[in-house]
Design a protein around this motif. Sequence first.
Motif, PDB file in Angstrom:
ATOM      1  N   GLU A   1      42.065 -25.183  17.649  1.00 55.99           N
ATOM      2  CA  GLU A   1      41.268 -24.906  18.837  1.00 55.99           C
ATOM      3  C   GLU A   1      40.596 -23.539  18.720  1.00 55.99           C
ATOM      4  OE1 GLU A   1      43.850 -25.090  22.153  1.00 55.99           O
ATOM      5  OE2 GLU A   1      44.347 -27.218  21.888  1.00 55.99           O
ATOM      6  N   THR A   2      39.542 -23.357  19.500  1.00 59.26           N
ATOM      7  CA  THR A   2      38.889 -22.043  19.569  1.00 59.26           C
ATOM      8  C   THR A   2      38.630 -21.709  21.020  1.00 59.26           C
ATOM      9  OG1 THR A   2      36.733 -23.097  19.306  1.00 59.26           O
ATOM     10  CG2 THR A   2      37.758 -22.208  17.312  1.00 59.26           C
ATOM     11  N   ASN A   3      39.410 -20.811  21.537  1.00 60.48           N
ATOM     12  CA  ASN A   3      39.176 -20.315  22.888  1.00 60.48           C
ATOM     13  C   ASN A   3      38.357 -19.042  22.777  1.00 60.48           C
ATOM     14  OD1 ASN A   3      40.796 -22.361  24.006  1.00 60.48           O
ATOM     15  ND2 ASN A   3      42.660 -21.158  23.583  1.00 60.48           N
TER      16      ASN A   3
ATOM     17  N   TYR B   1      36.676 -10.040  15.394  1.00 59.71           N
ATOM     18  CA  TYR B   1      36.424 -11.182  16.289  1.00 59.71           C
ATOM     19  C   TYR B   1      36.368 -12.480  15.481  1.00 59.71           C
ATOM     20  CZ  TYR B   1      34.026 -14.021  19.838  1.00 59.71           C
ATOM     21  OH  TYR B   1      33.689 -14.990  20.742  1.00 59.71           O
ATOM     22  N   GLY B   2      35.622 -12.474  14.378  1.00 53.51           N
ATOM     23  CA  GLY B   2      35.538 -13.652  13.531  1.00 53.51           C
ATOM     24  C   GLY B   2      36.878 -14.020  12.932  1.00 53.51           C
ATOM     25  N   SER B   3      37.683 -13.012  12.603  1.00 52.76           N
ATOM     26  CA  SER B   3      39.004 -13.256  12.033  1.00 52.76           C
ATOM     27  C   SER B   3      39.921 -13.914  13.050  1.00 52.76           C
ATOM     28  CB  SER B   3      39.620 -11.942  11.540  1.00 52.76           C
ATOM     29  OG  SER B   3      38.831 -11.369  10.521  1.00 52.76           O
ATOM     30  N   PHE B   4      39.887 -13.448  14.306  1.00 54.82           N
ATOM     31  CA  PHE B   4      40.715 -14.048  15.357  1.00 54.82           C
ATOM     32  C   PHE B   4      40.331 -15.507  15.592  1.00 54.82           C
ATOM     33  CE2 PHE B   4      42.283  -9.897  17.035  1.00 54.82           C
ATOM     34  CZ  PHE B   4      43.611 -10.267  17.158  1.00 54.82           C
ATOM     35  N   LEU B   5      39.027 -15.761  15.684  1.00 54.08           N
ATOM     36  CA  LEU B   5      38.579 -17.131  15.898  1.00 54.08           C
ATOM     37  C   LEU B   5      38.970 -18.034  14.732  1.00 54.08           C
ATOM     38  CD1 LEU B   5      35.027 -16.794  17.498  1.00 54.08           C
ATOM     39  CD2 LEU B   5      37.166 -17.396  18.620  1.00 54.08           C
TER      40      LEU B   5
ATOM     41  N   TYR C   1      45.706 -12.934  13.254  1.00 56.77           N
ATOM     42  CA  TYR C   1      44.613 -12.109  12.717  1.00 56.77           C
ATOM     43  C   TYR C   1      44.609 -12.120  11.186  1.00 56.77           C
ATOM     44  CZ  TYR C   1      42.305  -7.975  10.914  1.00 56.77           C
ATOM     45  OH  TYR C   1      41.537  -7.135  10.169  1.00 56.77           O
ATOM     46  N   VAL C   2      45.778 -11.949  10.563  1.00 52.77           N
ATOM     47  CA  VAL C   2      45.853 -11.876   9.104  1.00 52.77           C
ATOM     48  C   VAL C   2      45.425 -13.199   8.477  1.00 52.77           C
ATOM     49  CG1 VAL C   2      47.415 -11.656   7.134  1.00 52.77           C
ATOM     50  CG2 VAL C   2      47.596 -10.065   9.050  1.00 52.77           C
ATOM     51  N   VAL C   3      45.964 -14.293   9.004  1.00 50.80           N
ATOM     52  CA  VAL C   3      45.593 -15.604   8.475  1.00 50.80           C
ATOM     53  C   VAL C   3      44.094 -15.847   8.678  1.00 50.80           C
ATOM     54  CG1 VAL C   3      45.865 -18.107   8.757  1.00 50.80           C
ATOM     55  CG2 VAL C   3      47.879 -16.614   8.770  1.00 50.80           C
TER      56      VAL C   3
END
Length: 392
Positions: free
Chosen positions: A336-338, A323-327, A357-359
Amino acid sequence: MESSQASISSISGCVIIPTYNNERTLERVLRGVLEYVPAEHVIVVNDGSTDTTPDILDRFKDAITILVNEPNRGKGYSLRKAFKHALEKGYEHALTIDSDGQHYPSDIPLLLEQSVLNPGAVIMGSRNMEQEGVPQKSSFGNKFSNFWFKVETWITLPDTQTGFRIYPLKPMKKIWLFTNKFELEIEVIVKLAWRFVPFIAVPIRVKYDPDERVSHFRPARDFTRISILNTFLVLTALIWYYPRKLFSIRTWNVIKHEAIKPEESNVKKALSIGFGVFMGIVPIWGFQLLIGIPLAVLFRMNKVLFIAAANISIPPMIPFIIYGSFLSGQLFLTGETNALQLTDLSLEAIQSNAYQYVVGACVFATVAFVAVFLLSFGLLKLFRKEPNHIDT
């Protein structure tokens, strides 16, 4: 009387002789032992003998200690009784020798010498069971016993059925012995091995004279008892001893020393923790330790702290890391952060947004590294004094 440089007194020891209906050999064994050990250190346990054993012992009653079982209780019971008596008298070691004449008292100095050289070890008199005159059943029984002892302890001994031994008595206080017959001599060495007591085998002579030796070993009955005991010991080893050996006190001491390392700087400790968190988050699942440990060794980090911190990627934490990686990826790529729902983090969602996700995982890992390093360093600086000599 003692004539050996390594005396029974030098190991604060006594001699224990269990006996049951060995009238043909008992006096010879006793007189032989008394050539090497003062009488006041000799304990004989008369295990309810019905022959002339009491008369023989009566000749020595003013010099040696005589314990009596009424009625016959078994060799194991006799040894347990003598061990308890020896501990009460303050002895630190007990040398046991059989009264059937198979052992040579003149070999006592060999065992005493090894006990002096190896304090705290069990000294096992090792008989040559392949020599001429050794009963076939004794040779087979010894091989049988040696095999199961190795299974139960991971220790190889050439003779686990010998009654000619020196026991350190201090660890005996911490073990519970419950057998009463011949099988006690297996039970006691297995349980001492489980306490990580070392073993030393010493070659000794053996004499099997069919005209004078009386054996009270009953193959069917006693092998059954020994087999039941071995079943119990193997199960206990599987459940308790094997795991304990893998993570023995020595192992934990090494881990503890590596983690604490009093000569190591607070900066290095904090870097080790931060790097562990970093490797636990970067998206190389399954290879974090494979890659991280060599790097930790290369840069001379604290391996224990690194591994502990890298375990941030344990299953309960994985959804939060993803979750933290996606954000982080969304913020880094789009600004942006949805808000995402943890329940939406399926394998398909990760695959369709793999780049994000990787970035994001790399960014998240980097931020976490800096944050954990600063927090760890601050706490260490607050609660740990910097060593005078800093390990670089």
